[in-house]
Design a protein around this motif. Structure first.
Motif, PDB file in Angstrom:
ATOM      1  N   ASP A 148       0.949  -0.974  -0.135  1.00  0.00           N
ATOM      2  CA  ASP A 148       0.139   0.065   0.072  1.00  0.00           C
ATOM      3  C   ASP A 148       0.911   1.077   0.062  1.00  0.00           C
ATOM      4  O   ASP A 148       1.385   1.475   1.057  1.00  0.00           O
ATOM      5  N   LEU A 149       0.992   1.930  -1.118  1.00  0.00           N
ATOM      6  CA  LEU A 149       2.029   2.815  -1.339  1.00  0.00           C
ATOM      7  C   LEU A 149       1.154   4.202  -1.038  1.00  0.00           C
ATOM      8  O   LEU A 149       0.201   4.529  -1.258  1.00  0.00           O
ATOM      9  N   GLY A 150       1.892   5.192  -0.277  1.00  0.00           N
ATOM     10  CA  GLY A 150       1.428   6.389   0.118  1.00  0.00           C
ATOM     11  C   GLY A 150       0.432   6.010   1.075  1.00  0.00           C
ATOM     12  O   GLY A 150      -0.594   6.584   1.303  1.00  0.00           O
ATOM     13  N   ALA A 151       0.725   5.177   2.118  1.00  0.00           N
ATOM     14  CA  ALA A 151      -0.215   4.590   3.192  1.00  0.00           C
ATOM     15  C   ALA A 151      -0.460   5.630   4.026  1.00  0.00           C
ATOM     16  O   ALA A 151      -1.406   5.539   4.952  1.00  0.00           O
ATOM     17  N   GLY A 152       0.480   6.697   4.478  1.00  0.00           N
ATOM     18  CA  GLY A 152       0.067   7.338   5.345  1.00  0.00           C
ATOM     19  C   GLY A 152      -0.112   6.883   6.968  1.00  0.00           C
ATOM     20  O   GLY A 152       0.871   6.090   7.498  1.00  0.00           O
ATOM     21  N   THR A 153      -1.151   7.233   7.507  1.00  0.00           N
ATOM     22  CA  THR A 153      -1.228   6.676   8.812  1.00  0.00           C
ATOM     23  C   THR A 153      -1.858   4.986   8.657  1.00  0.00           C
ATOM     24  O   THR A 153      -2.228   4.322  10.049  1.00  0.00           O
ATOM     25  N   GLY A 154      -1.798   4.428   7.548  1.00  0.00           N
ATOM     26  CA  GLY A 154      -2.181   3.037   7.482  1.00  0.00           C
ATOM     27  C   GLY A 154      -3.500   2.881   7.536  1.00  0.00           C
ATOM     28  O   GLY A 154      -4.197   1.732   7.555  1.00  0.00           O
ATOM     29  N   ILE A 155      -4.371   3.879   7.378  1.00  0.00           N
ATOM     30  CA  ILE A 155      -5.600   3.729   7.414  1.00  0.00           C
ATOM     31  C   ILE A 155      -6.323   2.704   6.035  1.00  0.00           C
ATOM     32  O   ILE A 155      -7.349   2.404   6.004  1.00  0.00           O
ATOM     33  N   SER A 156      -5.618   3.030   5.174  1.00  0.00           N
ATOM     34  CA  SER A 156      -5.906   2.286   3.723  1.00  0.00           C
ATOM     35  C   SER A 156      -5.091   0.810   3.856  1.00  0.00           C
ATOM     36  O   SER A 156      -5.777  -0.094   2.919  1.00  0.00           O
ATOM     37  N   THR A 157      -4.038   0.723   4.763  1.00  0.00           N
ATOM     38  CA  THR A 157      -3.528  -0.593   4.698  1.00  0.00           C
ATOM     39  C   THR A 157      -4.342  -1.616   5.681  1.00  0.00           C
ATOM     40  O   THR A 157      -4.241  -2.770   5.325  1.00  0.00           O
ATOM     41  N   VAL A 158      -5.074  -0.953   6.641  1.00  0.00           N
ATOM     42  CA  VAL A 158      -5.822  -2.103   7.431  1.00  0.00           C
ATOM     43  C   VAL A 158      -6.703  -3.051   6.917  1.00  0.00           C
ATOM     44  O   VAL A 158      -6.874  -4.042   7.054  1.00  0.00           O
ATOM     45  N   ASP A 159      -7.654  -2.333   5.836  1.00  0.00           N
ATOM     46  CA  ASP A 159      -8.483  -3.226   5.127  1.00  0.00           C
ATOM     47  C   ASP A 159      -8.021  -4.192   4.314  1.00  0.00           C
ATOM     48  O   ASP A 159      -8.531  -5.158   4.274  1.00  0.00           O
ATOM     49  N   LEU A 160      -6.839  -4.027   3.730  1.00  0.00           N
ATOM     50  CA  LEU A 160      -6.194  -4.967   2.806  1.00  0.00           C
ATOM     51  C   LEU A 160      -5.836  -6.287   3.728  1.00  0.00           C
ATOM     52  O   LEU A 160      -5.788  -7.289   3.109  1.00  0.00           O
ATOM     53  N   GLY A 161      -5.343  -5.881   4.884  1.00  0.00           N
ATOM     54  CA  GLY A 161      -4.784  -7.202   5.844  1.00  0.00           C
ATOM     55  C   GLY A 161      -6.036  -7.951   6.112  1.00  0.00           C
ATOM     56  O   GLY A 161      -5.925  -9.136   6.471  1.00  0.00           O
ATOM     57  N   ARG A 162      -7.354  -7.534   6.277  1.00  0.00           N
ATOM     58  CA  ARG A 162      -8.328  -8.366   6.367  1.00  0.00           C
ATOM     59  C   ARG A 162      -8.437  -9.612   5.645  1.00  0.00           C
ATOM     60  O   ARG A 162      -9.277 -10.463   6.029  1.00  0.00           O
TER      61      ARG A 162
END
Ligand SMILES: C[S@@+](CC[C@H](N)C(=O)[O-])C[C@H]1O[C@@H](n2cnc3c(N)ncnc32)[C@H](O)[C@@H]1O
Length: 230
Positions: A57-71
């Motif tokens: 997840d590039l440009g993930a910032g605070t990880g708000i967009s990364t969290v959903d991907l891990g689910r």
């Protein structure tokens, strides 16, 4: 430095995001009327991740967009150029792996990932095509790309209303809720100056990706482009 100009120098951009990091997640949801959540879900669904796959997840910032991907059961790692955004992410989402990295020189070996995604960040990188080629480099042949980014509403009347919100109301609301309101003036200007959906698809196709397509979200306020590593 409070407001990055549209030259998009990476140090200015990182400093600007450092300045909004503390309230980023909340401001985002307020200014998008909560649509950001639906856009993130659509991105994750389009990536169609399988357990055990690796996704960047590039440009993930605070990880708000990364969290959903891990689910999905995939191994999702976020990378970002702003140490301020990463610091907030590590504090509020300690379970999400986040690393410092520049989209134009990613700290990963060739073909490391099954999929790469970038949401609301590609617009901030000074060289769009170079970033897309760098994303192709770290993706295995046949791997997937999903770009979620602000776009251009397709219905003329809605476009007029939206542009008025973007250029007038959004900076005014940001003055009340954001930690660096100038950053949201940059946000509005950078959205207006960004590629339309067809033009972005052409840039993706010229930058190491094939089978490029897109889907408008919320009438084209945002769009999700997908592609396969050539
Ligand atoms: C609007 S935020 C998006 C954060 C998250 N992906 C989301 O969906 O909310 C844009 C992020 O892109 C990052 N960014 C901008 N230029 C970058 C670059 N050259 N390399 C890596 N990250 C970059 C910024 O630091 C910021 O955290």
């Amino acid at each position: 430095m409070t407001r990055a100009d549209l030259g998009k120098d990476r140090h200015d951009i990182a400093a600007m995001f450092d300045g909004v990091a503390d309230r980023y997640d909340r401001t985002n949801t307020i200014l998008s009327f909560g649509r950001d959540r639906a856009w993130r879900r659509a991105t994750a669904a389009t990536l169609d991740l399988r357990p055990g796959e690796k996704v960047l997840d590039l440009g993930a910032g605070t990880g708000i967009s990364t969290v959903d991907l891990g689910r999905s059961g995939a191994y999702a790692v976020g990378a970002d150029i702003s140490l301020g955004m990463l610091g907030v992410g590590r504090r509020v989402r300690p379970q999400v792996p986040l690393v410092a990295g520049d989209a134009l020189a990613l700290p990963f070996a060739d073909a490391s990932f099954d999929a790469v995604t970038i949401s609301f960040a590609l617009r901030n990188v000074s060289d769009t095509s170079a970033a897309l080629r760098e994303m192709a480099r770290v993706t295995r042949p046949g791997g997937r790309l999903v770009v979620c980014e602000f776009a251009h509403p397709t219905v003329p009347l809605f476009r007029t209303v939206y542009l008025s919100y973007l250029m007038r109301s959004l900076p005014a609301v940001a003055r009340r809720v954001a930690s660096n309101p100038d950053a949201y003036v940059y946000l509005a200007e950078s959205i207006r100056a960004w590629y339309d959906q067809r033009a972005l698809a052409a840039v993706i196709a010229e930058s190491g990706w094939s089978q490029v397509g897109w889907r408008d979200l919320t009438g084209g306020v945002a769009a999700m482009h997908r592609a396969v590593r050539a």
